[in-house]
Design a protein around this motif. Structure first.
Motif, PDB file in Angstrom:
ATOM      1  N   LEU A   1       0.824  -1.205   0.000  1.00 39.83           N
ATOM      2  CA  LEU A   1       0.000   0.000   0.000  1.00 39.83           C
ATOM      3  C   LEU A   1       0.859   1.256   0.000  1.00 39.83           C
ATOM      4  O   LEU A   1       0.530   2.251  -0.671  1.00 39.83           O
ATOM      5  N   SER A   2       1.969   1.219   0.711  1.00 38.86           N
ATOM      6  CA  SER A   2       2.852   2.387   0.715  1.00 38.86           C
ATOM      7  C   SER A   2       3.457   2.622  -0.667  1.00 38.86           C
ATOM      8  O   SER A   2       3.580   3.774  -1.128  1.00 38.86           O
ATOM      9  N   VAL A   3       3.812   1.505  -1.378  1.00 40.13           N
ATOM     10  CA  VAL A   3       4.347   1.656  -2.743  1.00 40.13           C
ATOM     11  C   VAL A   3       3.288   2.246  -3.676  1.00 40.13           C
ATOM     12  O   VAL A   3       3.555   3.164  -4.475  1.00 40.13           O
ATOM     13  N   LEU A   4       2.059   1.724  -3.585  1.00 38.38           N
ATOM     14  CA  LEU A   4       0.978   2.239  -4.434  1.00 38.38           C
ATOM     15  C   LEU A   4       0.666   3.694  -4.108  1.00 38.38           C
ATOM     16  O   LEU A   4       0.375   4.497  -5.015  1.00 38.38           O
ATOM     17  N   GLU A   5       0.721   4.046  -2.856  1.00 34.47           N
ATOM     18  CA  GLU A   5       0.479   5.432  -2.471  1.00 34.47           C
ATOM     19  C   GLU A   5       1.541   6.342  -3.075  1.00 34.47           C
ATOM     20  O   GLU A   5       1.243   7.452  -3.556  1.00 34.47           O
ATOM     21  N   ARG A   6       2.792   5.872  -3.070  1.00 32.72           N
ATOM     22  CA  ARG A   6       3.864   6.682  -3.652  1.00 32.72           C
ATOM     23  C   ARG A   6       3.669   6.839  -5.162  1.00 32.72           C
ATOM     24  O   ARG A   6       3.833   7.928  -5.711  1.00 32.72           O
ATOM     25  N   ARG A   7       3.299   5.736  -5.853  1.00 26.27           N
ATOM     26  CA  ARG A   7       3.045   5.818  -7.296  1.00 26.27           C
ATOM     27  C   ARG A   7       1.866   6.737  -7.596  1.00 26.27           C
ATOM     28  O   ARG A   7       1.888   7.515  -8.562  1.00 26.27           O
ATOM     29  N   LYS A   8       0.831   6.627  -6.776  1.00 24.63           N
ATOM     30  CA  LYS A   8      -0.328   7.486  -6.981  1.00 24.63           C
ATOM     31  C   LYS A   8       0.056   8.948  -6.844  1.00 24.63           C
ATOM     32  O   LYS A   8      -0.370   9.807  -7.632  1.00 24.63           O
ATOM     33  N   THR A   9       0.869   9.229  -5.828  1.00 25.23           N
ATOM     34  CA  THR A   9       1.293  10.615  -5.626  1.00 25.23           C
ATOM     35  C   THR A   9       2.090  11.120  -6.822  1.00 25.23           C
ATOM     36  O   THR A   9       1.899  12.259  -7.293  1.00 25.23           O
ATOM     37  N   GLU A  10       2.989  10.263  -7.346  1.00 21.69           N
ATOM     38  CA  GLU A  10       3.783  10.671  -8.511  1.00 21.69           C
ATOM     39  C   GLU A  10       2.898  10.885  -9.741  1.00 21.69           C
ATOM     40  O   GLU A  10       3.072  11.859 -10.493  1.00 21.69           O
ATOM     41  N   ALA A  11       1.924   9.967  -9.965  1.00 23.03           N
ATOM     42  CA  ALA A  11       1.035  10.105 -11.127  1.00 23.03           C
ATOM     43  C   ALA A  11       0.185  11.363 -11.028  1.00 23.03           C
ATOM     44  O   ALA A  11      -0.023  12.085 -12.021  1.00 23.03           O
ATOM     45  N   VAL A  12      -0.317  11.642  -9.836  1.00 21.05           N
ATOM     46  CA  VAL A  12      -1.124  12.851  -9.650  1.00 21.05           C
ATOM     47  C   VAL A  12      -0.287  14.088  -9.909  1.00 21.05           C
ATOM     48  O   VAL A  12      -0.732  15.063 -10.533  1.00 21.05           O
ATOM     49  N   ALA A  13       0.964  14.059  -9.452  1.00 21.85           N
ATOM     50  CA  ALA A  13       1.838  15.209  -9.682  1.00 21.85           C
ATOM     51  C   ALA A  13       2.112  15.397 -11.168  1.00 21.85           C
ATOM     52  O   ALA A  13       2.092  16.530 -11.694  1.00 21.85           O
ATOM     53  N   GLN A  14       2.355  14.295 -11.894  1.00 25.55           N
ATOM     54  CA  GLN A  14       2.593  14.401 -13.335  1.00 25.55           C
ATOM     55  C   GLN A  14       1.351  14.910 -14.061  1.00 25.55           C
ATOM     56  O   GLN A  14       1.443  15.746 -14.972  1.00 25.55           O
ATOM     57  N   ALA A  15       0.173  14.390 -13.682  1.00 20.35           N
ATOM     58  CA  ALA A  15      -1.061  14.844 -14.337  1.00 20.35           C
ATOM     59  C   ALA A  15      -1.292  16.325 -14.089  1.00 20.35           C
ATOM     60  O   ALA A  15      -1.699  17.077 -14.994  1.00 20.35           O
ATOM     61  N   GLN A  16      -1.051  16.767 -12.869  1.00 17.23           N
ATOM     62  CA  GLN A  16      -1.218  18.184 -12.570  1.00 17.23           C
ATOM     63  C   GLN A  16      -0.237  19.037 -13.379  1.00 17.23           C
ATOM     64  O   GLN A  16      -0.577  20.126 -13.856  1.00 17.23           O
ATOM     65  N   GLU A  17       0.984  18.519 -13.548  1.00 17.70           N
ATOM     66  CA  GLU A  17       1.983  19.266 -14.317  1.00 17.70           C
ATOM     67  C   GLU A  17       1.576  19.363 -15.788  1.00 17.70           C
ATOM     68  O   GLU A  17       1.685  20.426 -16.421  1.00 17.70           O
ATOM     69  N   VAL A  18       1.070  18.252 -16.360  1.00 25.04           N
ATOM     70  CA  VAL A  18       0.627  18.262 -17.761  1.00 25.04           C
ATOM     71  C   VAL A  18      -0.549  19.198 -17.943  1.00 25.04           C
ATOM     72  O   VAL A  18      -0.622  19.976 -18.917  1.00 25.04           O
ATOM     73  N   GLN A  19      -1.493  19.154 -17.012  1.00 25.09           N
ATOM     74  CA  GLN A  19      -2.660  20.033 -17.112  1.00 25.09           C
ATOM     75  C   GLN A  19      -2.249  21.492 -17.021  1.00 25.09           C
ATOM     76  O   GLN A  19      -2.778  22.360 -17.732  1.00 25.09           O
TER      77      GLN A  19
END
Length: 286
Positions: free
Chosen positions: A235-253
Motif C-alpha cells: 500500500l505504501s508503494v501504491l500510495e507513492r506511485r499514486k502521488t507521482e502520477a497525480v503530480a505528473q497529471a497536474q503538471e501536464v494540465q
C-alpha cells in the motif's frame, strides 16, 4: 439456651459499670491483700509494718508490689540478724552463768560444724526452691496481668458489640427485603441446587469454547500480522506511485492551460503519421 437481646446485654454491662461490679467480678486474685489488708489486731501489733508511697490498697500496681517486696526483704534480713545476735548472746550468757558452767570442747565444735554444714546445705536447697517458686510466681503474675488486660480489652469490645449486632441485623433485613423485590429480576440466583449445577455446567462449556476460539485466534495471529505488514508495504508503494502520477497529471494540465508544449503531442502526431504510412505500404486498414 434462650437467645440474648443485644440491647439487654448492653444495658446490663452499663449497669455493672456504673455500680463498679465489673472489676469486682472480673478481678484477679489479689495476692497483696494478706500484706496490705491483714486483721485489725495484727495491724495494731505490728509497728514495723510499712507501706510504700507507691502502694494503693484499692488498686495495687506492679511497681508498688515490687517496692513493698524489696522493703520486706530488707526488713526480714535485719530481723534475722537481730534474732541470731540475741540468741547467740543468750546462749553465751547461760553457758557462763550456769552451774556448773558449760564448757565446749574441740570435739563438740567439730560435731557442731558438721551439723552446721548440713543445715547450711539444706538451707541453700530451700533457698533454691524458694527462688524457683518466686520466679514461677512472677511468671504467673505477668501472665495473669496480660490476661487481665485482654479481659478489659474484650469488655470494651463487648460494650460496642450489641450496637454492631443491631446494625448488622438491620442490614440483613434490608437485604432480605431487597432480595424479595428483585427476585423476578434475578431468578437465576434463586434456583435449586440441580438447576444451579446444570447452569454452571453450561457456563463452563461456553467458557471452554471461548478459550478454544481464543487459542485458535492466538495461533493465527502471527501469520495475519505478517500478511498485514506485507499489505502495508504494498500500500505504501501504491500510495507513492499514486502521488507521482497525480503530480505528473497536474503538471501536464498546467502546461496545457499555459499553452506550453512538452513534445508529447508532436511525438504522438509523428507516430500516427508513421503508422498510416506503414499501413498504406502493406495495404492494412486500421
Amino acid at each position: 439456651m434462650a437467645e440474648l437481646n443485644p440491647t439487654e446485654v448492653r444495658k446490663q454491662l452499663q449497669q455493672l459499670a456504673e455500680n463498679g461490679d465489673i472489676k469486682t467480678q472480673l478481678n484477679i486474685l489479689r495476692i497483696s491483700e494478706p500484706i496490705f489488708a491483714p486483721d485489725a489486731g495484727s495491724q495494731n501489733s505490728s509497728p514495723s509494718k510499712r507501706r510504700s508511697d507507691a502502694s494503693n490498697l484499692d488498686n495495687p500496681t506492679p511497681a508498688s508490689l515490687e517496692a513493698d517486696l524489696t522493703h520486706y526483704k530488707e526488713l526480714f534480713s535485719k530481723l534475722r540478724f537481730s534474732y541470731v545476735e540475741q540468741v547467740t548472746k543468750e546462749k553465751f550468757l547461760r553457758a557462763i552463768v550456769g552451774d556448773p558452767p558449760l564448757v565446749v570442747g574441740h570435739n563438740e565444735n567439730v560435731e557442731m560444724e558438721t551439723q552446721l554444714a548440713e543445715v547450711k546445705a539444706e538451707l541453700r536447697a530451700r533457698k533454691e526452691e524458694v527462688r524457683a517458686m518466686v520466679e514461677e510466681m512472677e511468671k504467673t503474675g505477668r501472665d495473669l496481668a496480660n490476661r487481665y488486660k485482654n479481659v478489659q480489652l474484650q469488655m470494651t469490645q463487648l460494650s460496642s458489640l450489641p450496637e454492631s449486632i443491631e446494625n448488622l441485623e438491620s442490614t440483613i433485613a434490608e437485604l432480605r427485603e431487597k432480595q424479595g423485590i428483585d427476585s423476578d429480576k434475578a431468578s437465576s440466583q434463586n434456583l435449586p441446587l440441580p438447576a444451579t449445577l446444570s447452569l454452571l455446567s453450561e457456563r463452563e462449556a461456553e467458557l471452554a469454547a471461548l478459550d478454544r476460539q481464543l487459542a485458535a485466534v492466538q495461533n493465527t495471529l502471527p501469520r495475519k500480522t505478517r500478511e498485514a505488514e506485507a499489505v502495508d508495504r504494498e500500500l505504501s508503494v501504491l500510495e507513492r506511485r499514486k502521488t507521482e502520477a497525480v503530480a505528473q497529471a497536474q503538471e501536464v494540465q498546467r502546461k496545457k492551460e499555459e499553452g506550453e508544449s512538452d513534445g508529447l503531442v508532436e511525438m504522438g502526431k509523428w507516430y500516427r503519421s508513421v503508422q498510416e504510412a506503414l499501413n498504406n505500404l502493406v495495404d492494412v486498414d486500421v
